[in-house]
Design an enzyme around this catalytic site. Structure first.
Site, mmCIF file in Angstrom:
data_model
loop_
_atom_site.group_PDB
_atom_site.id
_atom_site.type_symbol
_atom_site.label_atom_id
_atom_site.label_comp_id
_atom_site.label_asym_id
_atom_site.label_seq_id
_atom_site.Cartn_x
_atom_site.Cartn_y
_atom_site.Cartn_z
ATOM 1 N N ALA A 1 0.863 -1.178 0.000
ATOM 2 C CA ALA A 1 0.000 0.000 0.000
ATOM 3 C C ALA A 1 0.903 1.234 0.000
ATOM 4 C CB ALA A 1 -0.876 -0.019 1.241
ATOM 5 N N GLY B 1 0.662 -5.146 0.744
ATOM 6 C CA GLY B 1 -0.472 -5.201 -0.181
ATOM 7 C C GLY B 1 -0.086 -5.816 -1.515
ATOM 8 N N GLU C 1 -0.361 -9.427 -1.032
ATOM 9 C CA GLU C 1 -1.809 -9.734 -0.944
ATOM 10 C C GLU C 1 -2.453 -9.693 -2.324
ATOM 11 O OE1 GLU C 1 -2.269 -6.695 2.103
ATOM 12 O OE2 GLU C 1 -3.072 -8.202 3.468
ATOM 13 N N GLU D 1 4.356 -5.398 7.124
ATOM 14 C CA GLU D 1 3.586 -4.331 7.773
ATOM 15 C C GLU D 1 3.945 -4.133 9.245
ATOM 16 O OE1 GLU D 1 2.307 -6.635 5.766
ATOM 17 O OE2 GLU D 1 0.709 -5.801 4.518
HETATM 18 N N1 CO8 Z 1 4.656 3.174 -0.438
HETATM 19 C C1 CO8 Z 1 5.111 4.356 -0.907
HETATM 20 N N2 CO8 Z 1 6.322 4.493 -1.478
HETATM 21 C C2 CO8 Z 1 7.106 3.414 -1.563
HETATM 22 C C3 CO8 Z 1 6.705 2.157 -1.082
HETATM 23 C C4 CO8 Z 1 5.403 2.055 -0.511
HETATM 24 N N3 CO8 Z 1 4.918 0.881 -0.056
HETATM 25 N N4 CO8 Z 1 7.705 1.273 -1.308
HETATM 26 C C5 CO8 Z 1 8.688 1.950 -1.903
HETATM 27 N N5 CO8 Z 1 8.346 3.247 -2.057
HETATM 28 C C6 CO8 Z 1 9.136 4.317 -2.662
HETATM 29 C C7 CO8 Z 1 10.302 4.758 -1.784
HETATM 30 O O1 CO8 Z 1 9.848 5.682 -0.826
HETATM 31 C C8 CO8 Z 1 11.231 5.333 -2.815
HETATM 32 O O2 CO8 Z 1 10.770 6.617 -3.163
HETATM 33 P P1 CO8 Z 1 11.854 7.843 -3.321
HETATM 34 O O3 CO8 Z 1 12.701 7.420 -4.478
HETATM 35 O O4 CO8 Z 1 10.968 9.013 -3.610
HETATM 36 O O5 CO8 Z 1 12.599 7.898 -2.056
HETATM 37 C C9 CO8 Z 1 11.024 4.449 -4.017
HETATM 38 O O6 CO8 Z 1 9.764 3.817 -3.825
HETATM 39 C C10 CO8 Z 1 12.073 3.367 -4.147
HETATM 40 O O7 CO8 Z 1 12.129 2.657 -2.923
HETATM 41 P P2 CO8 Z 1 13.504 2.423 -2.100
HETATM 42 O O8 CO8 Z 1 14.454 3.553 -2.361
HETATM 43 O O9 CO8 Z 1 13.130 2.155 -0.686
HETATM 44 O O10 CO8 Z 1 14.022 1.118 -2.836
HETATM 45 P P3 CO8 Z 1 14.971 -0.023 -2.220
HETATM 46 O O11 CO8 Z 1 15.356 -0.887 -3.363
HETATM 47 O O12 CO8 Z 1 16.050 0.581 -1.388
HETATM 48 O O13 CO8 Z 1 14.042 -0.853 -1.210
HETATM 49 C C11 CO8 Z 1 12.034 -2.001 -0.573
HETATM 50 C C12 CO8 Z 1 12.969 -1.597 -1.725
HETATM 51 C C13 CO8 Z 1 12.751 -2.982 0.368
HETATM 52 C C14 CO8 Z 1 10.828 -2.692 -1.191
HETATM 53 C C15 CO8 Z 1 11.610 -0.737 0.206
HETATM 54 O O14 CO8 Z 1 11.158 0.241 -0.732
HETATM 55 C C16 CO8 Z 1 10.501 -0.978 1.177
HETATM 56 O O15 CO8 Z 1 10.752 -1.504 2.252
HETATM 57 N N6 CO8 Z 1 9.267 -0.550 0.842
HETATM 58 C C17 CO8 Z 1 8.131 -0.656 1.730
HETATM 59 C C18 CO8 Z 1 7.630 -2.087 1.827
HETATM 60 C C19 CO8 Z 1 6.512 -2.162 2.826
HETATM 61 O O16 CO8 Z 1 6.668 -1.908 3.995
HETATM 62 N N7 CO8 Z 1 5.315 -2.532 2.341
HETATM 63 C C20 CO8 Z 1 4.135 -2.625 3.154
HETATM 64 C C21 CO8 Z 1 3.338 -1.350 3.066
HETATM 65 S S1 CO8 Z 1 1.953 -1.343 4.147
HETATM 66 C C22 CO8 Z 1 0.815 -2.314 3.357
HETATM 67 O O17 CO8 Z 1 1.021 -2.796 2.280
HETATM 68 C C23 CO8 Z 1 -0.480 -2.518 4.077
HETATM 69 C C24 CO8 Z 1 -1.480 -3.277 3.230
HETATM 70 C C25 CO8 Z 1 -2.857 -2.965 3.718
HETATM 71 C C26 CO8 Z 1 -3.944 -3.290 2.738
HETATM 72 C C27 CO8 Z 1 -3.711 -2.827 1.328
HETATM 73 C C28 CO8 Z 1 -4.440 -1.562 1.002
HETATM 74 C C29 CO8 Z 1 -4.082 -0.997 -0.385
#
Ligand code: CO8
Length: 261
Positions: free
Chosen positions: A69, A112, A115, A135
């Site tokens: 998400a 998400g 999921e 999460e």
């Molecule tokens: N949301 C918003 N932005 C994101 C997300 C995200 N989930 N994931 C990555 N991004 C963005 C980063 O902020 C970054 O943006 P910027 O370049 O502007 O800084 C860009 O994408 C690239 O990401 P990274 O620089 O972090 O890339 P890395 O290769 O270093 O890392 C990862 C990749 C490991 C995947 C890392 O980006 C990460 O940990 N992302 C978050 C993963 C996460 O926690 N996901 C769970 C989110 S909560 C959720 O899904 C709840 C679900 C609930 C129901 C669903 C409803 C829709």
């Protein structure tokens, strides 16, 4: 955060009998914002009603299937606002897709994103794919079915570890645990998903539709509910021309020609 216009958040490539829907926010690893989920449910719904499309492949542009998400969209929202957004309506619409939905996963399928892959009927993954529910590391928990679907797929004890630690697993590890249908070398996930979709699209559509509904029931319901549904759908297929054609073609040692009725 800047957002592309709604029509670009996802890209649709319609190539009957197949269609490919791509999540298209590669700059944020296809984070599943509300507008994206709305556009996705609209597009898949339209393809589901399209008689020429027999199978739908869902994939992500760039280096992720989807990293979850959109954290920026949720970070300052309160519980009441999250409820008012009613985002799970879009997920429910996707769950109602009658045609086979195949996830082609390369890179991250997290939160998400994991999921969404699990919502699909089959998951084809590249060697580089990683799956997980991180999460808990954000102070929340899965909300779009993760605790339920992962537990059914992996069993309580392995799902619990992933959900409580936020650890991720590779495509191969998920294949060994039964969540991933096929693993292919990095970069070939879409080709392989299309191959699988083509194989399914060549089958009689009514039988595919009722068989999908029956397998879904096995996954979501009890055996007591599933067996009667399977039997009803089995009988129903004997009301189709494709059943007569399929069995006649077998006996006549020729390739069947499907009518879809
Ligand atoms: N949301 C918003 N932005 C994101 C997300 C995200 N989930 N994931 C990555 N991004 C963005 C980063 O902020 C970054 O943006 P910027 O370049 O502007 O800084 C860009 O994408 C690239 O990401 P990274 O620089 O972090 O890339 P890395 O290769 O270093 O890392 C990862 C990749 C490991 C995947 C890392 O980006 C990460 O940990 N992302 C978050 C993963 C996460 O926690 N996901 C769970 C989110 S909560 C959720 O899904 C709840 C679900 C609930 C129901 C669903 C409803 C829709």
């Amino acid at each position: 955060m800047t957002q592309a216009p709604a029509e670009q958040l996802i890209l649709v490539r319609r190539q009957p009998p197949l269609a490919v829907v791509s999540l298209n926010r590669p700059g944020v690893l296809n984070a599943l914002s509300l507008p994206l989920m709305r556009a996705l449910a609209d597009a898949v719904g339209e393809l589901d009603r399209d008689d020429e499309v027999r199978a739908i492949v869902l994939t992500g542009n760039g280096r992720a299937f989807a990293a979850g998400a959109d954290i920026a969209e949720m970070s300052s929202a309160g519980a009441v606002e999250m409820m008012a957004r009613d985002q799970f309506t879009q997920w429910q619409r996707l769950r109602q897709t009658a045609k086979p939905l195949i996830a082609a996963v390369g890179g991250h399928a997290l939160g998400g994103g994991c999921e969404l892959a699990m919502l699909c009927d089959m998951i084809v993954a590249g060697e580089d794919a990683r799956f997980g529910q991180p999460e808990v590391r954000l102070g929340v928990m899965p909300g779009a079915g993760g605790t339920q679907l992962l537990t059914r797929a992996l069993g309580k004890w392995q799902a619990m570890e992933l959900v409580l630690t936020g650890r991720t697993l590779t495509a191969r590890e998920m294949y060994e645990r039964g969540l991933v249908t096929r693993v292919v070398p990095q970069g070939l996930h879409l080709d392989e998903a299309l191959r699988l979709a083509r194989e399914i699209a060549a089958q009689p559509p009514v039988a595919v539709r009722l068989a999908k509904e029956s397998v879904q029931k096995a996954f979501m319901g009890t055996l007591e509910e599933g067996l009667p549904l399977e039997r009803k759908n089995f009988y129903l297929l004997f009301a189709t021309e494709d059943q007569r054609e399929g069995m006649r073609a077998f006996l006549e040692k020729r390739t069947p020609v499907w009518q879809g009725k």
